[in-house]
Scaffold this active site. Structure first.
Site, PDB file in Angstrom:
ATOM      1  N   GLU A 139      -4.317   0.970   7.992  1.00  0.00           N
ATOM      2  CA  GLU A 139      -3.674   1.271   9.299  1.00  0.00           C
ATOM      3  C   GLU A 139      -4.712   1.531  10.400  1.00  0.00           C
ATOM      4  OE1 GLU A 139      -0.597   4.278   8.702  1.00  0.00           O
ATOM      5  OE2 GLU A 139       0.557   2.901   7.445  1.00  0.00           O
ATOM      6  N   TYR A 163       8.130   1.951   6.784  1.00  0.00           N
ATOM      7  CA  TYR A 163       9.032   2.937   6.188  1.00  0.00           C
ATOM      8  C   TYR A 163      10.331   2.869   6.967  1.00  0.00           C
ATOM      9  CZ  TYR A 163       4.841   4.854   4.000  1.00  0.00           C
ATOM     10  OH  TYR A 163       3.696   5.020   3.263  1.00  0.00           O
ATOM     11  N   GLU A 194       2.593  -0.574   1.598  1.00  0.00           N
ATOM     12  CA  GLU A 194       3.309   0.707   1.718  1.00  0.00           C
ATOM     13  C   GLU A 194       4.740   0.405   2.143  1.00  0.00           C
ATOM     14  OE1 GLU A 194       1.569   3.988   3.890  1.00  0.00           O
ATOM     15  OE2 GLU A 194      -0.452   3.421   3.199  1.00  0.00           O
TER      16      GLU A 194
HETATM   17  O1  AHR Z   1       2.032   7.062   2.524  1.00  0.00           O
HETATM   18  C1  AHR Z   1       1.799   8.066   3.466  1.00  0.00           C
HETATM   19  C2  AHR Z   1       0.972   7.606   4.654  1.00  0.00           C
HETATM   20  O2  AHR Z   1       1.727   6.730   5.434  1.00  0.00           O
HETATM   21  C3  AHR Z   1      -0.279   6.831   4.335  1.00  0.00           C
HETATM   22  O3  AHR Z   1      -1.358   7.657   4.100  1.00  0.00           O
HETATM   23  C4  AHR Z   1      -0.501   6.034   5.573  1.00  0.00           C
HETATM   24  O4  AHR Z   1      -1.193   4.841   5.316  1.00  0.00           O
HETATM   25  C5  AHR Z   1       0.889   5.828   6.146  1.00  0.00           C
HETATM   26  O5  AHR Z   1       0.927   6.106   7.486  1.00  0.00           O
END
Ligand code: AHR
Length: 501
Positions: free
Chosen positions: A175, A254, A303
């Site tokens: 990131e 997410y 992720e």
């Molecule tokens: O998974 C939690 C965090 O979310 C990670 O460290 C980061 O890469 C993302 O922002």
């Protein structure tokens, strides 16, 4: 009309890479310390001679999770891997800036590799693109993979590890576009650095796979860094090796919403991002005149999960309490990866223990959250090849998160994917996301109903969780119940149907 699902077992769409079920263990909150490594736990039976949680290994190992990403995440940006090797008593404690902790370095590279062996998985290491140097990164690769009589390979041997670890997957930072990142970079600076590091790392060890730091898949950043790092192998001075600089492009996303329908449809935005990212990869190939023989980079969705830091207590908003609605969202996420398996080579659930995780530890045992069950079912059964499946049903037409989702993609109440394993088992995963309508569905494409196995994950209402006194959500196994040639998919459920062709 009535909903219908038709499966076409002989129409293979794409191979499902086992790496779609990869995990992620970051030095964050209770993931590593207290999650996979817990030497000070007073319950001696729970801990093995390495200080690892036995109960965690015992439940993860049967899932055959192929790969674990490590050591972060944001943690990577100040991590100096040499702090975490050698005698424990000599390892320095450091301020940890990503999550505001003290890093004792009691768990480091050698412990992680040992833990990977314990769960029978491969390691995937993310390099420090923040305060780290190329020298350090090359030293790390040499320490892990070096076979020759060289300094860092010998350091590994001196630390008691004669054989090289053969770490195949390495990420070029995490990131790097994020304002929270130590040494946040512009796309120009990142692409320049990533290409230079990739060249050196591949000269050192041409067998490694390098993962470029992307964003959400379909952003200016993704386009720029792809276009400026995908190079014909010869041009990158790798000469005859014919290895491209970049093997995969990463995406992070997410999803979450307090509203059930927004929550369960949100992973479909990831599906759109994957499709768009794949086009950006093609564009970069065209713009850089990559020759046909050179491997096309795939997508590493390194992720993904349901996560809203504002609603989660503990570990800086990372100890999520998952509901049935979240379990269905995770099932939709996994359906997305199966449907997009042509483009996605690896996907890492973030994360594997305690932090944003389906699996929680307590001082005395483990709890499988609601989201554990779809993950388990997919790991066990959704493998081999994705196969064609046709779905007809009503669409959800309310608000979505993100808002653009509804404008670019349909969101049917039944979200479906299907696979055929190499030994001929057809598996169909069906999420009925409707809050109150069971769906009596015409189901075609199978042979003999009586032999269909049925695995159902459902619960009383969308908000139930497993973190209270009861395990509200788990897998129920049954046989096909024929409803006039139809199958009834209960409201708010994941149903996995399975039969041998
Ligand atoms: O998974 C939690 C965090 O979310 C990670 O460290 C980061 O890469 C993302 O922002």
């Amino acid at each position: 009309g009535a909903p219908s699902i038709t499966v076409f077992p002989s129409h293979k769409v794409s191979k499902v890479n086992r790496n779609l079920y990869a995990g992620f263990t970051e030095h964050m909150g209770r993931c590593v310390y207290g999650g996979i490594f817990d030497p000070s736990n007073s319950n001696a039976d729970l801990i093995d001679s390495n200080g690892f949680r036995r109960d965690v290994i015992e439940v993860l190992r049967p899932l055959k999770i192929p790969v674990f990403r490590y050591p972060g995440g944001n943690f990577c940006a100040t991590y100096h891997w040499q702090d975490g090797i050698g005698p424990i008593e000599k390892r320095p404690s450091r301020p940890e800036l990503a999550w505001g902790a003290i890093e004792t370095n009691h768990f480091g590279t050698d412990e992680f590799i040992k833990w990977c062996k314990a769960v029978d998985a491969e390691p995937y290491i993310c390099l420090n693109f923040g305060t780290g140097t190329l020298d350090e990164a090359m030293a790390w690769v040499e320490y892990c993979n070096g076979k020759l009589d060289t300094y860092y390979a010998n350091l590994r041997r001196n630390n008691g590890h004669e054989e090289p670890y053969n770490v195949k997957y390495w990420a070029l930072g995490n990131e790097m576009w994020g304002p929270w990142q130590i040494e946040q970079m512009t796309q120009e600076a990142y692409a320049q650095r990533a290409a230079q590091w990739a060249k050196a790392l591949k000269l050192l060890d041409p067998s490694i796979n390098l993962v470029l730091c992307g964003k959400e898949g379909a952003t200016t950043w993704d386009h720029y860094v792809l276009t400026h790092t995908l190079q014909p192998a010869g041009l990158s001075d790798l000469g005859e090796t014919q290895h491209p600089l970049i093997d995969m492009h990463s995406i992070h996303l997410y999803t979450a919403s307090a509203d059930h329908y927004e929550n369960v449809t949100a992973p479909l935005a990831a599906e759109r991002n994957i499709e768009a990212c794949s086009s950006l990869i093609d564009l970069a190939i065209i713009e850089n005149k990559i020759p046909p023989g050179q491997k096309r980079p795939g997508i590493c969705f390194d992720e993904w999960n349901v996560w809203s830091p504002t609603r989660a207590p503990g570990s800086k908003g990372a100890e999520e309490v998952y509901t049935l609605s979240d379990a269905l969202a995770v099932a939709v996420w996994l359906n997305v990866f199966i449907r997009q398996s042509k483009h996605v080579e690896m996907a890492c659930i973030a994360q594997s223990v305690n932090v944003i995780s389906p699996l929680m530890t307590t001082p005395t045992g483990i709890i499988k959250q609601t989201t554990w069950w779809p993950y388990e079912l997919f790991c066990r059964f959704m493998k081999g090849h994705a196969i064609a499946v046709q779905v007809a049903c009503d669409f959800y037409e309310g608000p979505t998160r993100p808002e653009w989702l509804r404008a670019v993609k349909q969101t049917p109440y039944l979200d479906v994917s299907a696979t055929i394993s190499d030994d001929g088992w057809v598996s169909v995963a069906v999420v009925n996301m409707h809050l109150d309508q069971d769906m009596e569905t015409t189901f075609a494409g199978h042979t003999d109903c009586s032999s269909i196995q049925v695995f159902t994950v459902t619960g009383r209402d969308a908000k139930v969780s497993n973190m209270g006194p009861n395990e509200e959500v788990k897998i129920q196994e049954s046989k096909w119940q024929d409803k006039n040639g139809k199958f009834l998919f209960p409201r708010m459920s994941l149903v996995l149907l399975r039969w041998l062709l």
